[in-house]
Design an enzyme around this catalytic site. Structure first.
Site, PDB file in Angstrom:
ATOM      1  N   HIS A  56      39.081  37.140  37.553  1.00 31.07           N
ATOM      2  CA  HIS A  56      38.125  37.480  38.609  1.00 31.07           C
ATOM      3  C   HIS A  56      38.169  38.985  38.844  1.00 31.07           C
ATOM      4  O   HIS A  56      38.927  39.708  38.180  1.00 31.07           O
ATOM      5  CB  HIS A  56      38.397  36.699  39.893  1.00 31.07           C
ATOM      6  CG  HIS A  56      39.711  36.966  40.528  1.00 31.07           C
ATOM      7  ND1 HIS A  56      40.914  36.598  39.954  1.00 31.07           N
ATOM      8  CD2 HIS A  56      40.043  37.582  41.702  1.00 31.07           C
ATOM      9  CE1 HIS A  56      41.909  36.949  40.739  1.00 31.07           C
ATOM     10  NE2 HIS A  56      41.410  37.555  41.803  1.00 31.07           N
ATOM     11  N   HIS A  58      38.992  41.119  41.417  1.00 30.96           N
ATOM     12  CA  HIS A  58      39.818  41.898  42.336  1.00 30.96           C
ATOM     13  C   HIS A  58      40.623  42.963  41.598  1.00 30.96           C
ATOM     14  O   HIS A  58      41.055  42.772  40.452  1.00 30.96           O
ATOM     15  CB  HIS A  58      40.719  40.978  43.142  1.00 30.96           C
ATOM     16  CG  HIS A  58      39.963  40.191  44.168  1.00 30.96           C
ATOM     17  ND1 HIS A  58      40.444  39.033  44.730  1.00 30.96           N
ATOM     18  CD2 HIS A  58      38.743  40.404  44.747  1.00 30.96           C
ATOM     19  CE1 HIS A  58      39.560  38.563  45.606  1.00 30.96           C
ATOM     20  NE2 HIS A  58      38.516  39.370  45.621  1.00 30.96           N
ATOM     21  N   ASP A  60      43.555  44.114  41.691  1.00 27.14           N
ATOM     22  CA  ASP A  60      44.893  43.860  41.153  1.00 27.14           C
ATOM     23  C   ASP A  60      44.855  42.970  39.915  1.00 27.14           C
ATOM     24  O   ASP A  60      45.909  42.631  39.363  1.00 27.14           O
ATOM     25  CB  ASP A  60      45.814  43.267  42.226  1.00 27.14           C
ATOM     26  CG  ASP A  60      45.344  41.928  42.744  1.00 27.14           C
ATOM     27  OD1 ASP A  60      44.136  41.777  43.003  1.00 27.14           O
ATOM     28  OD2 ASP A  60      46.176  41.007  42.893  1.00 27.14           O
ATOM     29  N   HIS A  61      43.658  42.622  39.459  1.00 28.47           N
ATOM     30  CA  HIS A  61      43.511  41.859  38.217  1.00 28.47           C
ATOM     31  C   HIS A  61      42.764  42.645  37.134  1.00 28.47           C
ATOM     32  O   HIS A  61      42.954  42.374  35.956  1.00 28.47           O
ATOM     33  CB  HIS A  61      42.821  40.527  38.503  1.00 28.47           C
ATOM     34  CG  HIS A  61      43.677  39.593  39.310  1.00 28.47           C
ATOM     35  ND1 HIS A  61      44.361  38.534  38.765  1.00 28.47           N
ATOM     36  CD2 HIS A  61      44.002  39.600  40.618  1.00 28.47           C
ATOM     37  CE1 HIS A  61      45.059  37.919  39.710  1.00 28.47           C
ATOM     38  NE2 HIS A  61      44.855  38.553  40.843  1.00 28.47           N
ATOM     39  N   HIS A 115      38.054  31.181  45.429  1.00 26.90           N
ATOM     40  CA  HIS A 115      38.722  32.437  45.780  1.00 26.90           C
ATOM     41  C   HIS A 115      37.704  33.568  45.717  1.00 26.90           C
ATOM     42  O   HIS A 115      37.624  34.402  46.628  1.00 26.90           O
ATOM     43  CB  HIS A 115      39.892  32.681  44.838  1.00 26.90           C
ATOM     44  CG  HIS A 115      40.567  34.000  45.052  1.00 26.90           C
ATOM     45  ND1 HIS A 115      41.219  34.325  46.228  1.00 26.90           N
ATOM     46  CD2 HIS A 115      40.696  35.091  44.244  1.00 26.90           C
ATOM     47  CE1 HIS A 115      41.713  35.548  46.133  1.00 26.90           C
ATOM     48  NE2 HIS A 115      41.412  36.038  44.933  1.00 26.90           N
ATOM     49  N   ASP A 135      43.866  33.394  40.688  1.00 26.01           N
ATOM     50  CA  ASP A 135      44.122  33.233  42.121  1.00 26.01           C
ATOM     51  C   ASP A 135      43.443  31.986  42.679  1.00 26.01           C
ATOM     52  O   ASP A 135      43.196  31.896  43.894  1.00 26.01           O
ATOM     53  CB  ASP A 135      43.645  34.461  42.885  1.00 26.01           C
ATOM     54  CG  ASP A 135      44.548  35.668  42.672  1.00 26.01           C
ATOM     55  OD1 ASP A 135      45.490  35.573  41.861  1.00 26.01           O
ATOM     56  OD2 ASP A 135      44.293  36.709  43.305  1.00 26.01           O
ATOM     57  N   HIS A 174      50.062  35.072  40.728  1.00 25.60           N
ATOM     58  CA  HIS A 174      51.045  35.694  41.629  1.00 25.60           C
ATOM     59  C   HIS A 174      52.229  34.757  41.841  1.00 25.60           C
ATOM     60  O   HIS A 174      52.096  33.537  41.721  1.00 25.60           O
ATOM     61  CB  HIS A 174      50.427  35.994  43.004  1.00 25.60           C
ATOM     62  CG  HIS A 174      49.287  36.952  42.983  1.00 25.60           C
ATOM     63  ND1 HIS A 174      49.438  38.304  43.219  1.00 25.60           N
ATOM     64  CD2 HIS A 174      47.953  36.753  42.762  1.00 25.60           C
ATOM     65  CE1 HIS A 174      48.253  38.895  43.151  1.00 25.60           C
ATOM     66  NE2 HIS A 174      47.342  37.979  42.879  1.00 25.60           N
TER      67      HIS A 174
END
Length: 262
Positions: A56, A58, A60-61, A115, A135, A174
């Protein structure tokens, strides 16, 4: 299929993954935020990263995409609807798309909104199967829906994830297992399996932590335990107007609401 789980050790507790074909050494990097560690894994194993997959959009990905592409020339794969959120996608993915890595690895794309509304998971049809779930699904938990919709996430859990074989290995984006088990026990205090597991993982090293299965998740993850009398009774404490026999969707959405502030 060879799976290397890469523990980033960052504040967000991200896991990255490198999946390799044992026959050719070609590899796929999933959400390679820590590009240095992912590239080092491939280098040390003698693998060539030829593809990147973002579950996805975000940061942090997707934050490691550029350096991995620069180092390897890898092609970038992501949800077909994420083109305005993830730069430079080479291949848009839809439900049922197949991601091939070398000669021996085939991964089925699941369209898993909730998410975010442009989220994919990857399912291997190996023995046992493996689910790379970003996530969407965490150990003992579910992704937040700040960029998505809890009703869509319920549909993903009920219509897709819950129907996978119990032996399916779970590879989330995570390490939140200890905190999530705390929420499980807050919602279902008599869940002995969750209590036992929390005692095991409270001081665990995420780099060598448990790889759970879907069967285990069904016993310790509140978001699969929507018909538990204990879960429903505790939920009624927070929501006194809850119906006598609430439907699973209502229970899921209310649990997600409580988790947002827990």
């Amino acid at each position: 299929m060879i799976v290397e789980r890469v523990w980033t050790g960052n504040a967000y507790r991200n896991f990255n993954y490198v999946i390799a074909c044992p026959e050719t050494g070609e590899a796929l990097a999933i959400d390679p935020l820590d590009h240095e560690k992912c590239l080092a894994v491939a280098r040390d194993k003698g693998w060539e990263i030829t593809q990147i997959l973002n579950t996805h959009e975000h940061r942090d990905h997707i934050g490691g995409n550029g350096p991995v592409v620069a180092a390897t020339g890898a092609k970038l794969l992501a949800h077909a609807g994420a083109g305005d959120k993830i730069p430079d996608i080479d291949r848009g993915l839809e439900a049922g798309s197949v991601v091939r890595v070398g000669r021996a690895v085939e991964l089925e794309v699941l369209d898993t909104p909730g998410h975010t509304m442009s989220h994919v998971c990857l399912l291997s049809h190996t023995d046992p199967p493996a689910l790379f779930c970003g996530d969407t699904l965490f150990n003992a938990g579910a992704g937040n829906c700040k960029s998505g919709d809890p009703h869509a996430l319920y549909g993903t859990f009920a219509d897709q994830l819950a129907r996978l074989p119990d032996a399916t290995l779970i590879y989330p984006g995570h390490d939140y297992i200890a905190n999530n088990l705390g929420f499980t026990l807050d919602r279902e205090p008599d869940n002995a399996r969750a209590a036992d597991l929390l005692a095991e993982v409270e001081d665990h090293d995420p780099a060598r932590s448990l790889v759970s299965t879907l069967g285990l998740e069904k016993s310790i993850n509140t978001f699969f335990r929507l018909r538990s009398p204990s879960v429903i009774a505790r939920l009624r404490d927070a929501f006194p107007d809850l119906p006598d026999a609430p439907d699973p969707r209502t229970v899921f959405v209310k649990l997600r609401e409580l988790r947002n502030a827990w």
